[in-house]
Motif scaffolding. Sequence first.
Motif, PDB file in Angstrom:
ATOM      1  N   ARG A   1      12.981  -5.496   5.948  1.00  0.00           N
ATOM      2  CA  ARG A   1      12.169  -4.763   6.951  1.00  0.00           C
ATOM      3  C   ARG A   1      12.947  -3.572   7.509  1.00  0.00           C
ATOM      4  N   GLU A   2      14.263  -3.812   7.721  1.00  0.00           N
ATOM      5  CA  GLU A   2      15.106  -2.722   8.220  1.00  0.00           C
ATOM      6  C   GLU A   2      15.222  -1.623   7.170  1.00  0.00           C
ATOM      7  N   LEU A   3      15.370  -2.037   5.883  1.00  0.00           N
ATOM      8  CA  LEU A   3      15.469  -1.054   4.802  1.00  0.00           C
ATOM      9  C   LEU A   3      14.196  -0.224   4.724  1.00  0.00           C
ATOM     10  N   ALA A   4      13.032  -0.860   4.900  1.00  0.00           N
ATOM     11  CA  ALA A   4      11.755  -0.141   4.870  1.00  0.00           C
ATOM     12  C   ALA A   4      11.714   0.916   5.963  1.00  0.00           C
ATOM     13  N   LYS A   5      12.287   0.597   7.143  1.00  0.00           N
ATOM     14  CA  LYS A   5      12.338   1.571   8.247  1.00  0.00           C
ATOM     15  C   LYS A   5      13.270   2.716   7.880  1.00  0.00           C
ATOM     16  N   VAL A   6      14.444   2.367   7.290  1.00  0.00           N
ATOM     17  CA  VAL A   6      15.421   3.388   6.898  1.00  0.00           C
ATOM     18  C   VAL A   6      14.820   4.334   5.871  1.00  0.00           C
ATOM     19  N   LEU A   7      13.963   3.812   4.998  1.00  0.00           N
ATOM     20  CA  LEU A   7      13.323   4.625   3.967  1.00  0.00           C
ATOM     21  C   LEU A   7      12.099   5.373   4.489  1.00  0.00           C
ATOM     22  N   ASN A   8      11.867   5.289   5.813  1.00  0.00           N
ATOM     23  CA  ASN A   8      10.776   6.006   6.487  1.00  0.00           C
ATOM     24  C   ASN A   8       9.390   5.635   5.939  1.00  0.00           C
ATOM     25  N   LEU A   9       9.167   4.337   5.728  1.00  0.00           N
ATOM     26  CA  LEU A   9       7.860   3.873   5.266  1.00  0.00           C
ATOM     27  C   LEU A   9       6.995   3.533   6.462  1.00  0.00           C
ATOM     28  N   ASP A  10       5.686   3.834   6.391  1.00  0.00           N
ATOM     29  CA  ASP A  10       4.796   3.473   7.492  1.00  0.00           C
ATOM     30  C   ASP A  10       4.522   1.969   7.445  1.00  0.00           C
ATOM     31  N   LYS A  11       3.778   1.489   8.429  1.00  0.00           N
ATOM     32  CA  LYS A  11       3.573   0.047   8.598  1.00  0.00           C
ATOM     33  C   LYS A  11       2.920  -0.592   7.359  1.00  0.00           C
ATOM     34  N   THR A  12       1.900   0.051   6.794  1.00  0.00           N
ATOM     35  CA  THR A  12       1.205  -0.482   5.610  1.00  0.00           C
ATOM     36  C   THR A  12       2.148  -0.537   4.413  1.00  0.00           C
ATOM     37  N   ASP A  13       2.897   0.539   4.196  1.00  0.00           N
ATOM     38  CA  ASP A  13       3.830   0.596   3.069  1.00  0.00           C
ATOM     39  C   ASP A  13       4.966  -0.407   3.245  1.00  0.00           C
ATOM     40  N   ARG A  14       5.343  -0.695   4.503  1.00  0.00           N
ATOM     41  CA  ARG A  14       6.411  -1.687   4.731  1.00  0.00           C
ATOM     42  C   ARG A  14       5.981  -3.067   4.227  1.00  0.00           C
ATOM     43  N   LYS A  15       4.718  -3.420   4.489  1.00  0.00           N
ATOM     44  CA  LYS A  15       4.210  -4.723   4.018  1.00  0.00           C
ATOM     45  C   LYS A  15       4.197  -4.757   2.486  1.00  0.00           C
ATOM     46  N   LYS A  16       3.715  -3.656   1.863  1.00  0.00           N
ATOM     47  CA  LYS A  16       3.715  -3.576   0.397  1.00  0.00           C
ATOM     48  C   LYS A  16       5.143  -3.669  -0.135  1.00  0.00           C
ATOM     49  N   PHE A  17       6.053  -2.969   0.550  1.00  0.00           N
ATOM     50  CA  PHE A  17       7.450  -2.947   0.130  1.00  0.00           C
ATOM     51  C   PHE A  17       8.037  -4.365   0.153  1.00  0.00           C
ATOM     52  N   LYS A  18       7.749  -5.118   1.216  1.00  0.00           N
ATOM     53  CA  LYS A  18       8.287  -6.475   1.328  1.00  0.00           C
ATOM     54  C   LYS A  18       7.719  -7.383   0.232  1.00  0.00           C
ATOM     55  N   LYS A  19       6.406  -7.282  -0.016  1.00  0.00           N
ATOM     56  CA  LYS A  19       5.787  -8.105  -1.072  1.00  0.00           C
ATOM     57  C   LYS A  19       6.381  -7.773  -2.437  1.00  0.00           C
ATOM     58  N   ALA A  20       6.501  -6.470  -2.708  1.00  0.00           N
ATOM     59  CA  ALA A  20       7.054  -6.040  -3.994  1.00  0.00           C
ATOM     60  C   ALA A  20       8.518  -6.468  -4.118  1.00  0.00           C
ATOM     61  N   ALA A  21       9.275  -6.371  -3.030  1.00  0.00           N
ATOM     62  CA  ALA A  21      10.687  -6.757  -3.049  1.00  0.00           C
ATOM     63  C   ALA A  21      10.836  -8.258  -3.309  1.00  0.00           C
ATOM     64  N   THR A  22       9.917  -9.049  -2.727  1.00  0.00           N
ATOM     65  CA  THR A  22       9.940 -10.509  -2.950  1.00  0.00           C
ATOM     66  C   THR A  22       9.725 -10.803  -4.428  1.00  0.00           C
ATOM     67  N   LYS A  23       8.750 -10.124  -5.034  1.00  0.00           N
ATOM     68  CA  LYS A  23       8.488 -10.326  -6.465  1.00  0.00           C
ATOM     69  C   LYS A  23       9.696  -9.908  -7.306  1.00  0.00           C
ATOM     70  N   MET A  24      10.304  -8.795  -6.929  1.00  0.00           N
ATOM     71  CA  MET A  24      11.462  -8.309  -7.684  1.00  0.00           C
ATOM     72  C   MET A  24      12.625  -9.297  -7.569  1.00  0.00           C
ATOM     73  N   GLN A  25      12.822  -9.865  -6.381  1.00  0.00           N
ATOM     74  CA  GLN A  25      13.908 -10.847  -6.188  1.00  0.00           C
ATOM     75  C   GLN A  25      13.649 -12.090  -7.045  1.00  0.00           C
ATOM     76  N   GLU A  26      12.384 -12.530  -7.085  1.00  0.00           N
ATOM     77  CA  GLU A  26      12.021 -13.711  -7.879  1.00  0.00           C
ATOM     78  C   GLU A  26      12.207 -13.461  -9.377  1.00  0.00           C
ATOM     79  N   SER A  27      12.017 -12.195  -9.801  1.00  0.00           N
ATOM     80  CA  SER A  27      12.199 -11.886 -11.221  1.00  0.00           C
ATOM     81  C   SER A  27      13.666 -11.654 -11.573  1.00  0.00           C
ATOM     82  N   GLY A  28      14.544 -11.688 -10.581  1.00  0.00           N
ATOM     83  CA  GLY A  28      15.982 -11.602 -10.863  1.00  0.00           C
ATOM     84  C   GLY A  28      16.593 -10.233 -10.600  1.00  0.00           C
ATOM     85  N   ASP A  29      15.916  -9.339  -9.893  1.00  0.00           N
ATOM     86  CA  ASP A  29      16.485  -8.025  -9.575  1.00  0.00           C
ATOM     87  C   ASP A  29      17.704  -8.218  -8.671  1.00  0.00           C
TER      88      ASP A  29
END
Length: 198
Positions: free
Chosen positions: A143-171
């Motif tokens: 969430r902090e990284l999303a703020k640092v990357l200047n993402l708005d509230k909607t994009d932050r939620k997308k970012f977290k979901k996508a990051a979760t998937k990436m972590q599960e796939s082994g990124d």
Amino acid sequence: MSRLIKPSEYAKECGISRQAVYAKIKKGLLKSKKVEGQIFIELDNSIEIQAKNSQIAPDRKATNSLLEAKDETIQILKDTIDDLKATNNLIIGTLKGEVDLLKEAFGEMQQLYRTQIEHLQVKEPAKLERSSVVDTRNYIDVRELAKVLNLDKTDRKKFKKAATKMQESGDFRFAIIEDELYALKNADYSDFLEAMKL
């Protein structure tokens, strides 16, 4: 000059059965006469019986040779059947051996595939606990990284979901630390942000 003879005598002289004599009489092959209610065969002379005997003898020889030939044929067929049984048993034995080899090969292949599958299986990513193994100073909350990357509230939620998937796939850029999702501070996320725009 003709003479009369009983059917039983005629049968005996010719070497045939009485039934055969009566059948010949009925068909008209032998002349017959009834005398005082009894049937007699009327012969012209004794030459007729001799001629009949000479015809019967070759018939018996032919019959005997046919019987011998039949016996030989039966013996040949029995031998052939025995040979076929032996061949069949050999074929069955060979097929059983082949089936056993195939079963053994299948078992070995199955074991090899199991081993390969176990090596290829993606194991569940291990959750990183805050400890001496992970230097938490290199990670930042997603969430902090999303703020640092200047993402708005909607994009932050997308970012977290996508990051979760990436972590599960082994990124390697994402990790779970104490049940929270973290990201490496100094990693490059440009490809990740481009993918999110699509």
